[in-house]
Design a protein around this motif. Structure first.
Motif, PDB file in Angstrom:
ATOM      1  N   SER A   1       0.811  -1.219   0.000  1.00  0.00           N
ATOM      2  CA  SER A   1       0.000   0.000   0.000  1.00  0.00           C
ATOM      3  C   SER A   1       0.845   1.271   0.000  1.00  0.00           C
ATOM      4  N   GLU A   2       2.095   1.163   0.418  1.00  0.00           N
ATOM      5  CA  GLU A   2       2.928   2.345   0.546  1.00  0.00           C
ATOM      6  C   GLU A   2       3.323   2.940  -0.809  1.00  0.00           C
ATOM      7  N   ILE A   3       3.506   2.098  -1.824  1.00  0.00           N
ATOM      8  CA  ILE A   3       3.951   2.618  -3.120  1.00  0.00           C
ATOM      9  C   ILE A   3       2.802   2.749  -4.115  1.00  0.00           C
ATOM     10  N   ASN A   4       1.614   2.331  -3.694  1.00  0.00           N
ATOM     11  CA  ASN A   4       0.430   2.504  -4.535  1.00  0.00           C
ATOM     12  C   ASN A   4       0.620   1.940  -5.943  1.00  0.00           C
ATOM     13  N   THR A   5       1.234   0.771  -6.014  1.00  0.00           N
ATOM     14  CA  THR A   5       1.422   0.083  -7.300  1.00  0.00           C
ATOM     15  C   THR A   5       0.661  -1.226  -7.263  1.00  0.00           C
ATOM     16  N   PRO A   6      -0.367  -1.379  -8.088  1.00  0.00           N
ATOM     17  CA  PRO A   6      -1.153  -2.610  -8.064  1.00  0.00           C
ATOM     18  C   PRO A   6      -0.325  -3.821  -8.474  1.00  0.00           C
ATOM     19  N   ASN A   7      -0.649  -4.960  -7.893  1.00  0.00           N
ATOM     20  CA  ASN A   7      -0.039  -6.251  -8.224  1.00  0.00           C
ATOM     21  C   ASN A   7       1.428  -6.366  -7.792  1.00  0.00           C
ATOM     22  N   LEU A   8       1.886  -5.459  -6.945  1.00  0.00           N
ATOM     23  CA  LEU A   8       3.232  -5.557  -6.389  1.00  0.00           C
ATOM     24  C   LEU A   8       3.104  -5.652  -4.874  1.00  0.00           C
ATOM     25  N   GLY A   9       3.600  -6.751  -4.306  1.00  0.00           N
ATOM     26  CA  GLY A   9       3.420  -6.918  -2.872  1.00  0.00           C
ATOM     27  C   GLY A   9       4.153  -8.127  -2.334  1.00  0.00           C
ATOM     28  N   THR A  10       3.517  -8.820  -1.385  1.00  0.00           N
ATOM     29  CA  THR A  10       4.145  -9.953  -0.708  1.00  0.00           C
ATOM     30  C   THR A  10       3.272 -11.195  -0.853  1.00  0.00           C
ATOM     31  N   LEU A  11       3.880 -12.267  -1.341  1.00  0.00           N
ATOM     32  CA  LEU A  11       3.200 -13.552  -1.461  1.00  0.00           C
ATOM     33  C   LEU A  11       3.494 -14.366  -0.213  1.00  0.00           C
ATOM     34  N   LYS A  12       2.440 -14.862   0.432  1.00  0.00           N
ATOM     35  CA  LYS A  12       2.594 -15.667   1.647  1.00  0.00           C
ATOM     36  C   LYS A  12       2.127 -17.088   1.369  1.00  0.00           C
ATOM     37  N   ILE A  13       3.031 -18.036   1.651  1.00  0.00           N
ATOM     38  CA  ILE A  13       2.751 -19.455   1.398  1.00  0.00           C
ATOM     39  C   ILE A  13       2.944 -20.216   2.703  1.00  0.00           C
ATOM     40  N   PRO A  14       1.958 -21.001   3.128  1.00  0.00           N
ATOM     41  CA  PRO A  14       2.109 -21.796   4.359  1.00  0.00           C
ATOM     42  C   PRO A  14       3.361 -22.662   4.316  1.00  0.00           C
ATOM     43  N   MET A  15       4.052 -22.721   5.429  1.00  0.00           N
ATOM     44  CA  MET A  15       5.303 -23.464   5.464  1.00  0.00           C
ATOM     45  C   MET A  15       5.106 -24.958   5.264  1.00  0.00           C
TER      46      MET A  15
END
Length: 369
Positions: free
Chosen positions: A93-107
């Protein structure tokens, strides 16, 4: 990409995309984490229950060598994996760029490699030889798995249209391989190769204006200089190859007729043995024996090539360079073709060549009664 544990999840900085209505994610991953996260386990699992082919372990050492010997100049393409679990993607949300972020995958999620299991194994082995590679990154393409059937289909789709480049194109673009470099040099500078070398394809169409493929020149040079696949060439050997092929050109009337436009390349290939890979390879093998036997006089002896009748219609080449009326580049046919050239130049055969020649003569006599 940093491997981080966050709420029992792996977290990957990633870009989200959409393909066939389904999301996918692209991330970069340090090589050090590849063996830990992407486990390849084929223990006795039958093909119908796997999403990948079995690991061909014979491919791994060559890939490891490539990584270790070229730490500042290697290229590894992305791994393609599927995650057998639900995932979450949190946009930045800080850079206001859609589709750029963090992918979280269960260990505890199972992550299957759909394409790249040999790269994964090579990375694991290379890290043991050169730990400094751990800080490098490799791109990873994540798909959210929809079950084994979907993973198997992904593997089929990913490999369906993959085409291995031709040997000629590989030789053209491979700047690490010394034998490829020599072939390119000759193709640019020496008659009859200059202007008549097919640089991309490893076969020549009937209407082409080319005479030889880059890959056939490469193989002929290896035979000429008695070199293996990984051996390098000295400047003296490079000059020797240039001198030899120039001398062969000067002793080959058909090649000269091509340059004088008295014979078309297509007619040459249609009618003559020495317009093809088997002839070129045999000339390379001949040169190795000739120069070894006559290091100071080979220039004179090679002139006897002018007396060789290279026409396919010459009975000499039947079952020697040709099988059932078609040219053959099998090792046996190359040796038998070389034998005929050695005879024309009054060079002795090696014991192995003599044994093969005797088999050829016996077979021919049996055929003709």
């Amino acid at each position: 990409m940093n491997k981080a544990q966050d709420g029992y999840c792996f977290s990957f900085p990633a870009v989200r995309g959409l393909q066939a209505g389904k999301p996918f994610y692209i991330a970069t991953c340090p090589l050090s984490t590849i063996p830990k996260i992407f486990v390849f386990d084929e223990d006795e699992v039958p093909p119908e229950l796997r999403a990948q082919r079995t690991l061909n372990k014979s491919r791994i050492p060559e890939m490891v060598k490539y990584l270790v010997e070229n730490p500042n100049d290697y290229v590894f393409s992305a791994l393609t994996v599927s995650v057998a679990s639900s995932v979450s993607f949190i946009e930045n949300s800080e850079i206001n760029t859609p589709n750029l972020g963090t992918l979280k995958i269960p260990m505890d999620a199972q992550i299957l490699i759909n394409d790249g299991q040999h790269r994964r194994a090579a990375i694991e082995a290379a890290l043991k030889e050169n730990p400094d590679l751990a800080h490098d990154n490799i791109p990873v393409l994540f798909f959210v798995d929809e079950g084994l059937k979907r993973s198997q289909q992904m593997f089929a789709d990913l490999n369906k249209y993959a085409v291995k480049p031709s040997p000629s194109l590989g030789a053209l673009y491979d700047h690490r391989d010394i034998s490829s470099e020599l072939a390119r040099y000759l193709a640019d500078t020496i008659e009859p190769f200059k202007g008549f070398t097919e640089m991309e394809k490893s076969s020549i169409s009937s209407k082409s204006g080319k005479l030889f493929t880059l890959s056939s020149i490469k193989q002929a040079n290896k035979a000429l200089l008695g070199k293996g696949t990984k051996d390098g060439f000295t400047e003296d050997e490079k000059k020797l190859a240039s001198d030899y092929w120039q001398a062969v050109f000067e002793s080959t009337p058909e090649w000269q007729m091509i340059l004088k436009k008295e014979l078309s390349p297509s007619a040459f290939r249609q009618e003559y043995i020495n317009a093809h890979g088997v002839g070129l390879h045999a000339l390379g093998t001949l040169g190795c024996a000739l120069i070894t036997a006559q290091p100071n006089d080979w220039h004179e002896t090679i002139k006897k090539l002018k007396n060789v009748d290279w026409k396919k219609s010459n009975p000499l080449w039947a079952n020697r360079s040709m099988q059932h009326g078609k040219l053959s580049k099998a090792s046996t046919n190359i040796i038998l073709t070389t034998n005929a050239l050695k005879h024309a130049l009054a060079l002795p055969l090696t014991p192995d060549e003599r044994a093969l020649e005797n088999q050829y003569i016996t077979s021919r006599e049996a055929t003709h009664g």
